[in-house]
Design an enzyme around this catalytic site. Structure first.
Site, short mmCIF file in Angstrom:
data_model
loop_
_atom_site.label_atom_id
_atom_site.label_comp_id
_atom_site.label_asym_id
_atom_site.label_seq_id
_atom_site.Cartn_x
_atom_site.Cartn_y
_atom_site.Cartn_z
N ASN A 197 0.24 1.12 5.86
CA ASN A 197 0.97 0.28 4.91
C ASN A 197 1.69 -0.79 5.71
O ASN A 197 2.50 -0.48 6.59
CB ASN A 197 1.97 1.13 4.11
CG ASN A 197 2.95 0.32 3.29
OD1 ASN A 197 4.06 0.75 3.04
ND2 ASN A 197 2.54 -0.86 2.85
N GLY A 198 1.42 -2.04 5.41
CA GLY A 198 2.06 -3.14 6.13
C GLY A 198 1.06 -4.21 6.49
O GLY A 198 -0.04 -4.29 5.92
N CYS A 207 0.85 -1.17 0.00
CA CYS A 207 0.00 0.00 0.00
C CYS A 207 0.89 1.23 0.00
O CYS A 207 2.09 1.13 0.26
CB CYS A 207 -0.91 0.04 1.23
SG CYS A 207 -2.08 -1.35 1.34
N GLY A 256 -0.24 0.12 -4.97
CA GLY A 256 -1.57 -0.42 -4.77
C GLY A 256 -2.53 0.11 -5.79
O GLY A 256 -2.63 1.32 -5.98
#
Length: 489
Positions: A124-125, A23, A49
């Site tokens: 993000n992750g 992302c 993304g």
């Protein structure tokens, strides 16, 4: 016809043999047009993304949000959408799902109304204990509106007993395990944070042209800064929390035992955009050096070096320069195949690679070809590309990969198949070569990859990067995964 017209299965039929991005996140503080700048940043981070995009802004009185399925240009193509997002503060998110299905309810940023006011977060992750935390939160009465692990942050902040936003935020991140780069927005501040090992990237920038000298940007990569005309300030450190408010920027390090970094090495191999600079390293130059190491380790006599576009191009240039073999664009990629009206029948699936790639026969016919690609996942795409190059008249096809064999799944925010579906997990290199149909197959070694990133070699006692997809050395506990293994026994 837009992205939302297709099922995720239909959209993935061409790309099901690739690693998919995680992302991308963007945060803006005190500019006149936060929504437009955030959209520009998200557009630059589109490679991270492509499933969905969203923006939340604050105008000093209330929050505004717009989220949708599709590319940034599809979600924010109408000027009236940007106009509906007033305010000088905002955060944005590009999504590729690693947890939770592709539905509007999972599109970020996620927003909630708290006793201290509105709060939005973009992540993000991937959290490795999200399911365990979710079970506990549900027992306490929390009602989840999405199936994404990122919503855990919202509920942990909501139930925290601390009085102010920052203390609640820190209380939440201290309970989660996994990889995260976060941007969050309240009515008083913009917050940015990285997990203690800094697995995912996050950088701080400044907007020099703004009328307000206290105008800042946070983003996943430096390429987003370029699109906004912002200047790079620095990488946000592993385990660091950055708070931006009307008094400026301040830093908190809530993880006292944070002594090391395990940045995702695959960002340099594939995920980051080539023009980004991450952890003080040019991604483009890193990929060229990986290609040079590949040439040193597994060189073979040939007539031409050909990249598998686009991610194999810098490594192929490095390989060609190190080996003194001409570099040629022997494969041409179509950039317009992502949205197709063609019904994905079995026959069309078999033609998927040809829809996306075409051979340049003029530079391949009668030549011994070295093909350079970034990785092998299931191997089906590699096999078809080798077949295409042979059909274009290549007398030999030697496949070289600018990363070690990918033998393990990622649990930190990259969408990878289960281990049993990874070709390198179930086959030796010789077996892979035979299955793919190449004359030879070679991968850069782990030490070669580290040397390309200006390390002598991989320190097995204290690895400098997260390379779990190659080595199986997971630096963060896999709590949810291990629980599932126990339950399945």
């Amino acid at each position: 016809m837009t992205l939302s017209s297709f099922s995720s299965h239909e959209l993935d039929f061409i790309d099901d043999d690739e690693f998919h991005e995680e992302c991308g996140v963007v945060g803006i503080w005190t500019t006149q047009d936060a929504a437009s700048l955030t959209a520009l940043g998200l557009h630059a981070l589109q490679h991270r993304g492509q499933e969905a995009s969203g923006i939340v802004t604050y105008d000093g009185n209330q929050f505004h949000t717009h989220r949708g399925l599709g590319l940034v240009g599809e979600v924010f193509d109408d000027p009236r959408v940007i106009a509906s997002l007033p305010g000088g503060m905002g955060i944005g998110h590009n999504r590729y799902a690693t947890t939770g299905e592709t539905q509007l309810r999972n599109v970020q940023p996620l927003y909630g109304d708290f006793e201290f006011g509105g709060f939005a977060v973009a992540h993000n992750g991937n959290l490795t204990n999200a399911q365990l935390l979710k079970q506990s939160l549900v027992r306490r009465g929390c009602l989840f509106q999405s199936s994404t692990d990122s919503e855990v942050f919202i509920h942990l902040i909501a139930i925290s007993l601390y009085s102010n936003v920052i203390d609640r935020f820190i209380d939440a991140i201290k309970q989660v395990q996994g990889a995260y780069s976060l941007v969050a927005l309240s009515k008083d501040m913009l917050i940015a944070a990285r997990d203690p090992l800094g697995v995912r990237p996050l950088i701080l920038g400044k907007l020099p042209y703004s009328q307000d000298e206290n105008s800042w940007v946070v983003a996943s990569e430096t390429c987003a800064l370029s699109s906004m005309g912002a200047d790079f300030v620095r990488d946000i450190e592993p385990g660091e929390v950055i708070i931006i408010d009307h008094d400026g920027v301040r830093s908190i390090h809530p993880f006292a035992d944070n002594t090391s970094s395990r940045f995702c090495i695959f960002e340099y191999v594939y995920f980051a955009r080539p023009d980004s600079v991450i952890e003080n390293k040019s991604v483009y130059m890193a990929r060229k050096k990986i290609g040079a190491e590949l040439a040193k380790e597994s060189h073979i006599e040939a007539d031409v070096v050909v990249p598998v576009p686009d991610s194999g191009v810098p490594a192929a240039i490095g390989y060609a320069e190190a080996s003194n073999i001409p570099f040629e664009l022997g494969i041409i990629r179509s950039h317009y195949i992502g949205r197709t009206f063609i019904e994905p029948t079995d026959q069309i699936r078999n033609l998927g690679v040809k829809l996306k790639h075409a051979t340049n026969r003029a530079v391949i016919n009668g030549k011994r070809v070295i093909l350079i690609d970034d990785s092998i996942v299931r191997g089906t795409t590699s096999k078809k590309i080798v077949e295409m190059v042979r059909a274009a008249g290549a007398t030999e096809v030697h496949l070289r990969i600018a990363s070690p064999p990918t033998q393990h799944s990622c649990f930190y925010g990259i969408d990878t198949p289960a281990e049993e579906k990874l070709l390198a997990h179930t086959h030796s290199i010789d077996e892979m070569c035979k299955l793919i149909g190449a004359d030879s197959l070679g991968f850069v070694s782990a030490d070669g990859l580290y040397r390309a990133l200006q390390e002598d070699k991989r320190n097995n006692q204290n690895p400098q990067y997260c390379d779990a997809c190659f080595t199986g050395d997971y630096p963060i506990p896999l709590t949810d995964h291990d629980m599932q293994l126990v339950k399945s026994k």
